[in-house]
Design an enzyme around this catalytic site. Structure first.
Site, short mmCIF file in Angstrom:
data_model
loop_
_atom_site.label_atom_id
_atom_site.label_comp_id
_atom_site.label_asym_id
_atom_site.label_seq_id
_atom_site.Cartn_x
_atom_site.Cartn_y
_atom_site.Cartn_z
N LYS A 127 36.79 -37.38 -34.38
CA LYS A 127 35.77 -37.38 -33.32
C LYS A 127 34.76 -36.28 -33.64
O LYS A 127 35.09 -35.32 -34.34
CB LYS A 127 36.42 -37.08 -31.98
CG LYS A 127 37.19 -38.24 -31.40
CD LYS A 127 37.47 -37.98 -29.95
CE LYS A 127 38.35 -39.06 -29.39
NZ LYS A 127 38.94 -38.63 -28.14
N HIS A 130 31.76 -31.29 -31.08
CA HIS A 130 30.63 -31.20 -30.14
C HIS A 130 30.32 -29.77 -29.73
O HIS A 130 31.00 -28.83 -30.14
CB HIS A 130 30.82 -32.14 -28.95
CG HIS A 130 32.03 -31.86 -28.11
ND1 HIS A 130 32.21 -30.68 -27.45
CD2 HIS A 130 33.09 -32.64 -27.81
CE1 HIS A 130 33.33 -30.73 -26.78
NE2 HIS A 130 33.91 -31.91 -26.99
N HIS A 133 33.01 -27.46 -28.59
CA HIS A 133 33.84 -26.88 -29.64
C HIS A 133 33.11 -25.72 -30.32
O HIS A 133 33.73 -24.73 -30.70
CB HIS A 133 34.20 -27.95 -30.69
CG HIS A 133 35.04 -29.05 -30.13
ND1 HIS A 133 34.69 -30.37 -30.24
CD2 HIS A 133 36.19 -29.02 -29.42
CE1 HIS A 133 35.61 -31.11 -29.64
NE2 HIS A 133 36.52 -30.32 -29.13
N1 ARG Z 1 41.29 -30.58 -28.45
C1 ARG Z 1 40.92 -30.19 -27.14
C2 ARG Z 1 39.52 -30.72 -26.80
O1 ARG Z 1 38.75 -30.96 -27.67
C3 ARG Z 1 40.94 -28.69 -26.93
C4 ARG Z 1 42.30 -28.05 -27.13
C5 ARG Z 1 42.41 -26.73 -26.44
N2 ARG Z 1 43.65 -26.09 -26.67
C6 ARG Z 1 44.83 -26.44 -26.12
N3 ARG Z 1 45.91 -25.75 -26.46
N4 ARG Z 1 44.91 -27.40 -25.25
O2 ARG Z 1 39.20 -30.84 -25.65
#
Ligand code: ARG
Length: 389
Positions: A127, A130, A133
């Site tokens: 994905k 964005h 991130h």
């Molecule tokens: N991958 C998730 C997202 O893009 C964020 C992860 C954040 N960290 C966690 N331990 N949940 O929304």
């Protein structure tokens, strides 16, 4: 190091013939900075000198010898002597210290012996990376540096979104139309297209959806074909993300993403079962968290695990392997509820209180661009990776 308080005490001591150390203890810092940077309350000496405080203030001021490079002005207000620091000396002092300590300027040892884990960046495989991130990467990276400078033992974790039912779909799409897409050339765009296409088909055909679920189940069970495709998508995505990290100079100590916890969730489920609080609801397994927070879903109707369960397994893992005093999670505020739920359920995992108290979500706001309302959401991704081309 420059100690202005003791310079003032020394001068008053000379003017009054009184004990310097004792005088230094009387010196206050006025709440209102217009009253100076330091203040000496003369009523403290009234008894001994048998004089009214304003008169004492006057006497001291007349005899006071203090270099202007340190104190630019002394004023009498009521029974107080107010001292105003010459700011130039502070500037000089900072620059001098900076000259000596260079990049170590501002470091300290307050974090010595303490462990901190910071979970940041954490984009999702296949994905787009964005703007949310990007913010997480930058804010998390800044926190990393700050804590390191304060002497903490810091571990930066990129908790990659590399697991979940969507991979079953991607694998299915790839099986069907992989050849039509130039995945090597443009992995994220092409995989996103496949994902959208297979999703549409799933909506029309329940059987395809079933296939997708099977694929994910196979992936969970270690099927070699599914694992091979998944690994390829993961590697291709990481290569793309790395372009952003190279631009920013981002580094991580661990790349253990969600998939890393695939074999570590049984323990979470067992521990929750033991508490008797894991209940069935509409086929799913949930933990009720009271009136104010929505229940936390631990297992889906089809038996597969959830994002929350993987985060719970990660808490257990990080407690054991990093013995953290603090565990920070840097994401947008969209995930406030998620972390509230996870931190609440973590209390049921029979962990030392220290770990529970150390859990902290560090949420940041969303970015609003003129033409797009909410760039963190859905398909309206602001394509950061364009920067890298
Ligand atoms: N991958 C998730 C997202 O893009 C964020 C992860 C954040 N960290 C966690 N331990 N949940 O929304």
């Amino acid at each position: 190091m420059l100690d202005l308080k003791s310079i003032i005490a020394k001068a008053i001591s000379k003017a009054t013939n009184m004990n310097e150390k004792e005088l230094e203890e009387f010196i206050e810092i006025p709440k209102d900075t217009s009253m100076g940077d330091y203040a000496f309350p003369c009523f403290r000496l009234a008894k001994e000198l048998k004089k009214a405080p304003p008169a004492i203030a006057n006497d001291i001021k007349e005899k006071l010898e203090i270099e202007e490079k340190y104190i630019k002005k002394v004023e009498i207000v009521g029974g107080y002597l107010n001292f105003y620091i010459n700011n130039n000396i502070l500037v000089e002092e900072v620059l001098k210290e900076f000259e000596v300590k260079k990049e170590n300027y501002g470091t300290s040892k307050i974090g010595e012996g303490k462990n901190i884990v910071i979970d940041y960046s954490s984009p999702n495989i296949a994905k787009p990376f964005h703007i949310g991130h990007l913010r997480s990467t930058v804010i998390g990276g800044a926190l990393y540096n700050i804590y390191k400078y304060l002497g903490y033992n810091v571990t930066g974790i990129n908790h990659l979104g590399d697991y979940g039912t969507q991979f079953g779909k991607l694998i299915e799409g790839y099986k069907r139309w992989g050849e039509e897409y130039n995945i090597e050339e443009n992995p994220i765009d092409e995989l996103t297209k496949i994902y959208i296409r297979i999703n549409e088909l799933c909506k029309q055909d329940e059987k395809v959806l079933e296939e997708c679920r099977n694929n994910f189940k196979k992936l969970e069970d270690g099927d070699s074909y599914c694992t091979e495709i998944w690994t390829r998508f993961r590697n291709l995505s990481l290569k793309e993300f790395q372009k952003v990290y190279d631009l920013l100079g981002s580094k991580f100590d661990s790349w253990n993403g969600e998939a890393f916890y695939s074999d570590k969730m049984t323990e979470v489920v067992e521990k929750l079962e033991e508490t008797g609080k894991l209940v069935e609801s509409e086929g799913a397994r949930i933990i009720n968290l009271g009136e104010d927070i929505a229940p936390c879903i631990i297992g889906k109707t089809n038996g597969s695990t959830t994002y929350a369960t993987r985060d719970l397994a990660a808490i257990l893992y990080r407690a054991r392997n990093y013995n953290f005093d603090k565990a920070l999670y840097v994401t947008s505020y969209e995930q406030v509820l998620h972390f509230k739920q996870v931190f609440e359920v973590a209390k049921l995992l029979d962990l030392n209180e220290k770990y529970i108290n150390g859990l902290e979500h560090v949420p940041f706001g969303m970015v609003r661009l003129k033409e797009r309302k909410n760039v963190n959401k859905g398909r309206k991704h602001y394509k950061i990776r364009r920067l890298t081309k």
